[in-house]
Design an enzyme around this catalytic site. Structure first.
Site, PDB file in Angstrom:
ATOM      1  N   HIS A  38     -36.654   2.543  32.459  1.00 37.99           N
ATOM      2  CA  HIS A  38     -35.731   3.348  31.659  1.00 37.99           C
ATOM      3  C   HIS A  38     -35.065   2.461  30.602  1.00 37.99           C
ATOM      4  O   HIS A  38     -35.028   2.805  29.420  1.00 37.99           O
ATOM      5  CB  HIS A  38     -34.673   4.000  32.560  1.00 37.99           C
TER       6      HIS A  38
ATOM      7  N   ASP B  24     -43.215   1.833  -2.340  1.00 37.22           N
ATOM      8  CA  ASP B  24     -43.643   1.783  -0.936  1.00 37.22           C
ATOM      9  C   ASP B  24     -42.992   0.553  -0.330  1.00 37.22           C
ATOM     10  O   ASP B  24     -42.179  -0.108  -0.961  1.00 37.22           O
ATOM     11  CB  ASP B  24     -45.180   1.697  -0.829  1.00 37.22           C
TER      12      ASP B  24
ATOM     13  N   TRP C 216     -33.874  -4.555  33.062  1.00 41.06           N
ATOM     14  CA  TRP C 216     -34.467  -4.960  31.778  1.00 41.06           C
ATOM     15  C   TRP C 216     -34.173  -6.427  31.470  1.00 41.06           C
ATOM     16  O   TRP C 216     -34.797  -7.015  30.616  1.00 41.06           O
ATOM     17  CB  TRP C 216     -33.987  -4.052  30.646  1.00 41.06           C
TER      18      TRP C 216
ATOM     19  N   SER D 113     -44.461  -6.755  16.628  1.00 44.37           N
ATOM     20  CA  SER D 113     -44.258  -5.562  15.801  1.00 44.37           C
ATOM     21  C   SER D 113     -42.900  -5.602  15.111  1.00 44.37           C
ATOM     22  O   SER D 113     -42.788  -5.362  13.909  1.00 44.37           O
ATOM     23  CB  SER D 113     -44.385  -4.320  16.681  1.00 44.37           C
ATOM     24  N   SER D 114     -41.855  -5.938  15.887  1.00 44.85           N
ATOM     25  CA  SER D 114     -40.501  -5.964  15.312  1.00 44.85           C
ATOM     26  C   SER D 114     -40.374  -7.016  14.226  1.00 44.85           C
ATOM     27  O   SER D 114     -39.745  -6.790  13.193  1.00 44.85           O
ATOM     28  CB  SER D 114     -39.468  -6.274  16.393  1.00 44.85           C
TER      29      SER D 114
ATOM     30  N   HIS E  34     -27.479 -10.505  22.891  1.00 49.61           N
ATOM     31  CA  HIS E  34     -26.319  -9.971  22.184  1.00 49.61           C
ATOM     32  C   HIS E  34     -26.619  -9.576  20.749  1.00 49.61           C
ATOM     33  O   HIS E  34     -26.280  -8.464  20.350  1.00 49.61           O
ATOM     34  CB  HIS E  34     -25.064 -10.818  22.313  1.00 49.61           C
TER      35      HIS E  34
ATOM     36  N   GLU F  61     -29.346  -8.522  19.835  1.00 51.35           N
ATOM     37  CA  GLU F  61     -30.122  -7.293  20.059  1.00 51.35           C
ATOM     38  C   GLU F  61     -29.203  -6.067  20.113  1.00 51.35           C
ATOM     39  O   GLU F  61     -29.538  -5.002  19.606  1.00 51.35           O
ATOM     40  CB  GLU F  61     -30.927  -7.422  21.356  1.00 51.35           C
TER      41      GLU F  61
ATOM     42  N   TYR G 232     -26.555  -5.632  18.469  1.00 52.77           N
ATOM     43  CA  TYR G 232     -26.201  -5.263  17.093  1.00 52.77           C
ATOM     44  C   TYR G 232     -27.408  -4.787  16.317  1.00 52.77           C
ATOM     45  O   TYR G 232     -27.276  -3.984  15.382  1.00 52.77           O
ATOM     46  CB  TYR G 232     -25.470  -6.417  16.407  1.00 52.77           C
TER      47      TYR G 232
ATOM     48  N   SER H 121     -22.486   5.691   7.677  1.00 57.03           N
ATOM     49  CA  SER H 121     -21.843   5.417   6.390  1.00 57.03           C
ATOM     50  C   SER H 121     -22.474   6.197   5.245  1.00 57.03           C
ATOM     51  O   SER H 121     -21.918   6.248   4.147  1.00 57.03           O
ATOM     52  CB  SER H 121     -21.914   3.915   6.078  1.00 57.03           C
TER      53      SER H 121
ATOM     54  N   HIS I 298     -20.483 -13.812  27.170  1.00 51.29           N
ATOM     55  CA  HIS I 298     -19.678 -12.770  27.831  1.00 51.29           C
ATOM     56  C   HIS I 298     -20.542 -11.878  28.732  1.00 51.29           C
ATOM     57  O   HIS I 298     -20.004 -11.075  29.476  1.00 51.29           O
ATOM     58  CB  HIS I 298     -18.848 -11.958  26.822  1.00 51.29           C
ATOM     59  N   HIS I 299     -21.859 -12.026  28.644  1.00 45.12           N
ATOM     60  CA  HIS I 299     -22.714 -11.319  29.600  1.00 45.12           C
ATOM     61  C   HIS I 299     -22.837 -12.106  30.900  1.00 45.12           C
ATOM     62  O   HIS I 299     -23.516 -11.681  31.828  1.00 45.12           O
ATOM     63  CB  HIS I 299     -24.109 -11.105  29.014  1.00 45.12           C
TER      64      HIS I 299
ATOM     65  N   THR J  73     -15.331  -4.751  13.596  1.00 44.49           N
ATOM     66  CA  THR J  73     -15.713  -3.425  14.077  1.00 44.49           C
ATOM     67  C   THR J  73     -14.596  -2.433  13.799  1.00 44.49           C
ATOM     68  O   THR J  73     -14.838  -1.304  13.377  1.00 44.49           O
ATOM     69  CB  THR J  73     -16.027  -3.473  15.582  1.00 44.49           C
TER      70      THR J  73
ATOM     71  N   LYS K  54     -14.586  -1.204  10.274  1.00 47.21           N
ATOM     72  CA  LYS K  54     -15.557  -0.136  10.013  1.00 47.21           C
ATOM     73  C   LYS K  54     -14.992   1.227  10.410  1.00 47.21           C
ATOM     74  O   LYS K  54     -15.073   2.184   9.654  1.00 47.21           O
ATOM     75  CB  LYS K  54     -16.852  -0.397  10.785  1.00 47.21           C
TER      76      LYS K  54
ATOM     77  N   ARG L 105     -23.863  -1.455  40.054  1.00 44.68           N
ATOM     78  CA  ARG L 105     -24.930  -0.788  39.323  1.00 44.68           C
ATOM     79  C   ARG L 105     -26.275  -1.180  39.923  1.00 44.68           C
ATOM     80  O   ARG L 105     -26.354  -2.097  40.738  1.00 44.68           O
ATOM     81  CB  ARG L 105     -24.887  -1.146  37.840  1.00 44.68           C
TER      82      ARG L 105
END
Lengths: 524, 286
Positions: free
Chosen positions: A76, A105, A141, A168-169, A252, A254, A256, A267, A301-302, A327, A330, A449
């Site tokens: 998931h 293009d 994950w 790919s990315s 991290h 990732e 963002y 926006s 922080h993770h 943040t 924004k 979790r």
């Protein structure tokens, strides 16, 4: 005769049927492919979420084994991140960036084709994991060793899928950077670009910077599994905590990568339906760049519970808190854009307002988690699940939905069904909050979790969550129906269905011709 | 119209906050240690800050949604910049954060300070149980889930402490600083007791220190909070905090059964040494 043939070639796709989609180098076709792929994966990964909630409906009930439960949790997560959110944003980039900067293009059309066509194979690898001995990867994950080193062949397939997705990315990101920097129409200076293009430019740099880091981390796991290395094995001189450092150095940014393009979409939408220019355009650009830069120094922080020395914990706490400043800018800018505007509330605007409100709630729980001692209390509990679904579902996914409703009239030439759109918005919002808000309470009470079973004290809330989750899942069928209905027909959209829209794509017909801006537009 | 809306909002707020507050817990467990108390305070402080920001920001947004809508004929203003405002709303959040960071820093330093402990217990995570070794007393035992299998399989009604009970709880004296030396024999685990405000990941090959102190006698229940395989949900933690006198009696009783305890500990020691060397290989082949 030759002239006629080449004229035809310019008017539409060079092939019909499946061949058109396999061989296409057209940014609009590829954008459509990315978005369709993302939609299919959304329902597959969402189905896994339904299974998770069914198992957790009450304590003890064994719909399937805890081992299989862990596989669903892992898949998931991986599929929603790499198969849904990221491809959807690349789909938007493909469709919108050339249209918004006046380019004919993407810069590398053939590489663009390849970037997309790698994805279905990665998806097949991940789905195929369920059919190999030992089943799919069951590590979550995050793939922490030594657990990921112990897994069966499903883990190897995950690693290869991640390699493919990473390639790919990176190709997609290089394409986007090159397109934005080289193919802007005359007069389209960087500081005139729509904010969506800006956020994608910054996101693409993040992708190029961190996808190789993830590839390195999983390759080391692969080597530990099969080639006798001990990167993460203390008995061989390695360190399992090192994996977490490398993973979150990717992880991290990732986060963002999955939210900055969402900021871009929002926006675009809020000024359109406020009929007023975006407030603080320049500060939005600087805030996006600040968030991206800070994202490289907050990974710790993770990992507050791994047992850093106090200096490490304090550094990561201060740096993380600092992210709240750009943040916040924004959020304030979006509210100021709405302030004294002339607001109307079509479906894209509803999703955009829902985004600002609920993403901010995710930001608040992020602030709670930034405070190291509180994070240590809540790490690994349902509070974290609540937090990241507020930023990833009501954040990224609802921004994607907002963007789909906003640009679908441009892409298809038809208006979507406004009634369906509004039903989709309200049901999604209500069920989303009923699903994920109670998870804060579960986490505060201490429920871990990634557990297949839980103590009786958590039963009531889990039942509320499960029922709401089924509602949330079913509501997405309205989304699917609204999209299909819009593609098949509807009220003609006209060039500019939104009276407040100002960017370049709205000067084109809807749907735009197969090739656009073959002659550069001049922006004054 | 507006009254109906605000009435509905109040009702919604009531349903969302007060009803669940009666029906089930919506906050952290009542703190049972000095650190848990500080964490509780920090959490409440951050929530108040968030509530304040929420009211200001979304109050403004709600005002705009109600009053600045096209359907009431509001004409859009054209402003799109205000340097002073933008500087102010960058600096104010910064100051708020600095104000939050100060008490948080004090708690971080207190949590890391394991000096002056009365007792050190080595905590070792296994797939899927815990081992507690009382270093000064030579007491060592495993702590395994004691919920009957029939209840796990839904074949019998579940007891009150379903999945929160073990055969041998960790016994500690109240009012004393207990230092935990946390490690693992296989994969990453995490030792977490919510009411005591203590959580530490367990890594194979590394020892990480943390501490807690139970304010009052009682049974405190917790869980493994790092996904460690299929038994992740089935290796709970139970801490039995007793008075220092009762604790001394417990130690004496454990040591009287020294013979059996000693052999068990030696066995565990031997198998642990063996496992460290061959952990990954053995696990891979299993």
């Amino acid at each position: 005769m030759e002239a006629v043939a080449s004229h035809d070639e310019h008017a539409g796709p060079h092939a019909r049927g499946l061949v058109r989609w396999i061989t296409t180098t057209n940014h609009k076709d590829i954008g459509t492919l990315y978005l369709c792929f993302s939609l299919v994966m959304f329902f597959i990964a969402g189905f896994f979420a339904m299974l998770i909630r069914a198992e957790l409906f009450e304590p003890g009930a064994r719909l399937f084994s805890p081992a299989l439960y862990n596989q669903f949790v892992t898949m998931h997560g991986l599929m929603m991140i790499f198969g849904v959110i990221m491809p959807a944003f690349v789909g938007f980039a493909n469709w919108q960036i050339p249209l918004m900067i006046g380019a004919p293009d993407m810069a590398f059309p053939r590489m663009n084709n390849w970037s997309f066509w790698l994805l279905p194979f990665a998806a097949l690898l991940m789905i195929g994991e369920f059919f190999v001995p030992g089943g799919a990867a069951a590590t979550g994950w995050t793939m922490y060793p030594p657990l990921s080193v112990e897994m069966g062949p499903g883990m190897d397939m995950t690693i290869f899928a991640i390699h493919i997705l990473g390639i790919s990315s990176i190709m997609g990101a290089i394409n986007i950077i090159t397109t934005i920097l080289n193919l802007r129409a005359p007069g389209m200076t960087l500081m005139k670009m729509p904010l969506f293009v800006w956020t994608w430019l910054i996101t693409a740099y993040l992708l190029v910077a961190v996808m190789p880091v993830l590839a390195g981390a999983v390759t080391m796991v692969l080597a530990d599994r099969h080639f006798g290395t001990h990167f993460f094995n203390a008995a061989g001189g390695g360190d399992p905590i090192m994996f977490q450092h490398i993973f979150w150095f990717f992880g991290h940014p990732e986060v963002y990568i999955m939210i900055l393009p969402a900021f871009g979409i929002i926006s675009e939408i809020i000024p359109t339906f406020s009929r007023k220019p975006l407030f603080g355009y320049a500060s939005m650009v600087y805030a996006t760049a600040s968030i991206a830069t800070l994202s490289f120094v907050v990974w710790g922080h993770h990992m507050f519970t791994v047992g850093f020395p106090a200096s490490g914990q304090l550094f990561f706490m201060y740096a993380t808190m600092l992210i709240a400043v750009p943040t916040g800018v924004k959020i304030f800018n979006w509210v100021a854009t709405m302030w004294r505007g002339s607001l109307s509330f079509e479906t894209p605007m509803l999703f955009a307002i829902g985004f600002v409100l609920m993403f901010t709630i995710g930001g608040f729980s992020g602030l709670v988690l930034a405070v190291t001692p509180v994070d240590i209390q809540l790490h690994g509990t349902y509070y974290v699940v609540a937090h990241f679904h507020y930023v990833l579902f009501s954040g990224a996914a609802m921004a994607i939905m907002a963007g789909i409703y906003y640009w679908l009239p441009k892409w298809t030439g038809h208006m979507y069904d406004e009634t369906l759109g509004k039903w989709h918005f309200w049901l999604t919002t209500i069920f989303f909050n009923l699903t994920f808000f109670p998870m804060h309470f579960l986490g505060l009470a201490g429920m871990p979790r990634r557990v297949a079973d839980y103590a009786l004290q958590y039963t009531t809330l889990n039942q509320v969550v499960s029922i709401a989750a089924f509602g949330l899942g079913l509501s997405q069928l309205i989304f699917l129906y609204a999209i299909v209905k819009c593609i098949r027909g509807g009220v003609p959209a006209g060039d500019r269905p939104w009276e407040g829209a100002t960017s370049l794509e709205w000067t084109l017909p809807s749907p735009p011709p197969y090739h656009t801006f073959e002659t550069e537009p001049v922006i004054s | 119209m507006r009254k109906t809306v605000s009435g509905a909002l109040c009702l919604l707020f009531g349903i969302l906050v007060w009803a669940p507050a009666r029906a089930f817990e919506i906050n952290l467990k009542p703190p049972a240690s000095p650190i848990a108390e500080q964490i509780y305070g920090l959490h409440i402080m951050v929530l108040w800050v968030c509530l304040g920001i929420f009211i200001v920001v979304f109050g403004a947004m709600l005002y705009a949604i109600v009053n600045h809508r096209k359907s009431v004929g509001h004409k859009p203003a054209l402003f799109h910049e205000n340097l002073a405002l933008e500087v102010v709303w960058t600096i104010i959040p910064f100051l708020i954060l600095a104000g939050m960071a100060y008490p948080a820093t004090r708690t971080v330093l207190a949590m890391k300070n394991t000096a002056g402990s009365a007792l050190s217990i080595e905590v070792t995570g296994y797939q899927w149980k815990w081992q507690y070794t009382y270093l000064p007393y030579g007491i060592s035992f495993f702590s395994t889930l004691s919920t009957p299998p029939a209840q796990l399989a839904d074949l019998a009604p579940k007891n009150r402490h379903y999945l929160e009970q073990v055969d041998h709880p960790m016994v500690v004296p109240t009012g004393e600083k207990i230092r935990l030396l946390v490690t693992s024999a296989d994969v990453v685990h995490s030792w977490f007791v919510p009411a005591l405000g203590v959580k530490q990941d367990a890594f194979p090959g590394f020892i990480k220190a943390t501490w807690f102190e139970a304010d009052a006698p009682g049974v405190y229940r917790g869980y493994c909070t790092e996904l460690c395989g299929k038994g992740h949900a089935f290796m709970p933690i139970v801490v039995d905090a007793v008075t220092p006198a009762q604790f001394a009696a417990w130690v004496a009783a454990e040591q009287r059964g020294k013979k059996t305890a000693a052999t068990a500990a030696a066995k565990a020691q031997a198998s642990r040494g063996h496992r460290t060397l061959t952990a990954s290989r053995a696990a891979r082949s299993s």
